[in-house]
Design a protein around this motif. Structure first.
Motif, PDB file in Angstrom:
ATOM      1  N   HIS A 228       0.816  -1.202   0.000  1.00 19.85           N
ATOM      2  CA  HIS A 228       0.000   0.000   0.000  1.00 19.85           C
ATOM      3  C   HIS A 228       0.860   1.266   0.000  1.00 19.85           C
ATOM      4  O   HIS A 228       0.541   2.243  -0.677  1.00 19.85           O
ATOM      5  CB  HIS A 228      -0.964  -0.015   1.194  1.00 19.85           C
ATOM      6  N   GLU A 229       1.983   1.259   0.762  1.00 21.97           N
ATOM      7  CA  GLU A 229       2.821   2.465   0.834  1.00 21.97           C
ATOM      8  C   GLU A 229       3.300   2.865  -0.560  1.00 21.97           C
ATOM      9  O   GLU A 229       3.429   4.054  -0.870  1.00 21.97           O
ATOM     10  CB  GLU A 229       4.069   2.266   1.712  1.00 21.97           C
ATOM     11  N   GLN A 230       3.527   1.861  -1.393  1.00 23.66           N
ATOM     12  CA  GLN A 230       3.995   2.157  -2.742  1.00 23.66           C
ATOM     13  C   GLN A 230       2.917   2.890  -3.555  1.00 23.66           C
ATOM     14  O   GLN A 230       3.218   3.768  -4.350  1.00 23.66           O
ATOM     15  CB  GLN A 230       4.343   0.847  -3.438  1.00 23.66           C
ATOM     16  N   THR A 232       0.421   4.786  -2.259  1.00 29.34           N
ATOM     17  CA  THR A 232       0.156   6.140  -1.758  1.00 29.34           C
ATOM     18  C   THR A 232       1.260   7.099  -2.209  1.00 29.34           C
ATOM     19  O   THR A 232       1.055   8.302  -2.260  1.00 29.34           O
ATOM     20  CB  THR A 232       0.044   6.170  -0.225  1.00 29.34           C
TER      21      THR A 232
END
Ligand code: HEM
Ligand code: HEM
Ligand code: HEM
Lengths: 351, 181
Positions: A228-230, A232
């Motif tokens: 998910h961090e990628q 965002t």
């Protein structure tokens, strides 16, 4: 008869009767319209609950606000005829106007932050009848009924710290959705998602038998999990950019499947999944062939009301399609009234 | 036209349509106030019944133009005569305009006008969001105006029947005979 009038000698009583009849009629009308019961859950209240902090974006949908149009086709293989006599399930190729969207009422929602994504379809069958459906990536809906949907929106927008916890305690059915949201892999493309209609409908076959069903579209593209961090960290419109590029390079496909309820399966509650082993029929292939910006695209002015169905399909005991039809009608009415705030970028831009 | 009363066909249509139109107005405001499954049930009555009213209203207007109406009492004051005339024109106009607006607004929305499974009316306007917005507003506002005119009409009918007792009510009364006194 135009007889000479013989006026009543005691008109007062008559005037009282007339006033009572007119007053009673007006009161009954006001009651029916809900004007005397503001505590009733109306579609106005539901839209208010969905409204984002800065208010809704004028001219736009009141939920699933950010989206992109596409056109393509649905190629039915004929297998669906075993469940429904709908002309659109008879073997053939039928035109589609669709919409990729995010499940959020915020127009500027960054693509990487929307946990739930949506896909809406309008398929026109050979007889001109339409099948509209608005599906999402979640495998179950967070809540069982419309009142709970409203309570969820109110809890989500509440500034009180314990509001969501209290909601979840009162509505344990949200756990299944929560488990999916917490654990299912994210992907970097609309094309790699499976979309589920979630609501149950009744299909009627040629023999007149009813079948309670839910349908989905399953991607041909293999889903590639992305942390998910990628996502965002990506530009806010990366999903739109990605699907435009992908479709420019070639059509994108999904298989449409229809699953029939078994005896005792919960038909009226989209927060409960049906067992995996239920009879599932592949009814055809959805193909997205071209993408259009929503502003000038053919999906902009469509109301993806899930109760627009061809003969051979109809709503079931599931309470959501009726509520959605009512709420989408008001959303459409409002965004139409604000059409000037969301004009086409070029005259005749829309096909 | 000098008959004392409306013809039996005119009276039948008047009372049948009065019941249908009142039902339509209550169904209309009732359906837009609910999210329950009643919404779909009410909408599925609203559309076919509205189109039926359109057909009956055209039949009725034809009858009215051919057969006319009984004269109003000669001693009826001029303002009341005018009010009767204007309100009857308004009622005929609304009986025909409301269903046409409903049909036209759904056409402009690009929303299929399904009366019941398998019976779909063709659109009477091309898809246009701007036209839809105007027509939808008109259908709503004229719906409320319709109810207001009907209330006034009902009040006037009762005034003729109970206060003036001048035969106007009997001209449209469902069953012949007895004057109300
Ligand atoms: C009572 C429950 C619900 C309410 C009040 C609600 C409300 C709304 C509203 C107001 C819109 C905008 C409609 C428009 O202006 O055209 C919308 C769109 C949408 N909803 Fe719902 N919704 C509900 C349940 C659901 C469910 C169960 C699903 C999925 C299975 C769903 C999926 C969608 C999708 C995909 C769209 C985008 C449609 C489009 O592309 O125009 N909704 N919803
Ligand atoms: C609900 C909807 C109603 C509608 C749309 C309606 C419509 C009309 C119209 C258009 C006329 C004129 C007939 C013509 O000149 O051809 C008329 C006449 C009349 N209506 Fe109604 N009506 C309604 C309800 C009622 C009710 C509830 C009453 C009484 C309690 C009533 C009593 C009368 C009477 C007495 C006349 C005869 C007036 C005359 O002689 O000119 N109507 N109505
Ligand atoms: C005598 C005929 C009719 C009457 C008196 C009538 C009356 C009404 C009223 C009072 C409303 C509520 C308006 C509001 O509060 O905004 C309404 C809404 C509506 N009517 Fe009619 N109507 C008639 C015919 C029709 C017809 C023929 C159609 C379609 C074929 C139709 C389709 C609709 C629709 C789609 C709505 C809005 C539903 C929504 O927003 O969810 N009406 N009508």
């Amino acid at each position: 008869m135009a007889q000479p009038s013989r006026p009543s000698r005691f008109p007062l009583g008559s005037f009282v009767v007339i006033a009572a009849v007119l007053g009673g009629g007006a009161a009954a009308f006001a009651y029916t319209a809900g004007w005397l019961s503001p505590e009733r859950l109306s579609r106005e209240r539901v839209l208010a609950a969905l409204s984002p902090p800065g208010g809704p974006a004028p001219g736009h949908r009141r939920n699933h606000t950010k989206g992109l149009c596409f056109t393509g086709s649905f190629e039915a293989n004929g297998a669906g005829a075993a469940l429904s006599r709908a002309p659109v399930l008879a073997a053939g190729r039928y035109p589609v106007i669709g919409r990729f969207n995010l499940a959020s009422a915020v127009l500027a929602q960054p693509d990487g932050q929307a946990r739930v994504r949506g896909l809406s379809l309008s398929i026109t069958g050979p007889d001109g009848s339409e099948w509209r459906t608005a599906m999402i990536t979640a495998p179950v809906f967070p809540v069982s009924n419309v009142e709970a949907f409203y309570a969820l929106q109110m809890a989500a927008r509440s500034k009180e710290p314990g509001a969501m916890g209290a909601f979840a305690a009162a509505h344990p059915e949200i756990a299944a959705f929560g488990a999916w949201a917490g654990s299912a892999p994210w992907t970097g493309s609309y094309a790699e998602e499976r979309y589920n209609a979630l609501n149950a409908f009744l299909f009627t076959d040629a023999g007149g038998r009813d079948h309670a069903v839910r349908w989905s579209v399953r991607p041909e593209a293999r889903p590639v999990p992305v942390p998910h961090e990628q996502l965002t960290a990506k530009p806010p419109d990366f999903l739109n950019d990605e699907i435009k590029a992908r479709i420019a390079a070639g059509p994108v496909r999904w298989t449409m499947t229809v699953t029939e309820a078994g005896p005792g399966d919960p038909v009226a509650d989209p927060s409960k999944a049906w067992p995996e082993e239920r009879r599932t029929v592949e009814v055809g292939t959805l193909t997205a062939e071209a993408v259009q910006e929503e502003q000038d695209g053919p999906c902009r002015d469509i109301n993806y009301d899930p109760t627009v169905l061809p003969p051979g399909m109809r709503p079931s005991a599931d309470p959501f399609p009726a509520a959605r039809s009512s709420a989408y009608a008001l959303s459409y009415e409002r965004r139409a009234a604000e059409a000037a705030a969301y004009p086409h970028s070029a005259p005749g831009g829309r096909p | 036209m000098t008959a004392a009363r409306f013809s039996p066909m005119q009276r039948l249509l008047h009372w049948l349509m009065a019941a249908c139109i009142l039902a339509m107005l209550f169904i209309g405001v009732g359906m837009v106030s609910t999210l329950s499954t009643r919404y779909l049930a009410l909408v599925s009555i609203h559309k076919p019944l509205g189109i039926a009213i359109l057909l009956l209203a055209l039949l009725r207007l034809g009858l009215r133009l051919r057969r006319g109406a009984p004269p109003l009492p000669s001693d009826l004051p001029e303002p009341m005569r005018l009010a009767a005339h204007v309100s009857h024109v308004a009622l005929y106009g609304l009986m025909i305009a409301m269903p046409l607006l409903g049909w036209a607004m759904l056409s402009a929305e690009g929303y299929p006008v399904v009366l019941w499974q398998g019976l779909r009316l063709p659109p009477i306007l091309p898809q246009s969001l701007e036209a839809y917005a105007l027509l939808r507003q008109a259908h709503g506002l004229l719906g409320y105006a319709f109810f207001a005119v009907i209330l006034a009409h009902l009040g006037a009918a009762l005034f003729h029947a109970l206060v003036r007792r001048d035969g106007v009510f009997e001209a449209m009364a469902p069953v012949p005979g007895r004057a109300l006194d």
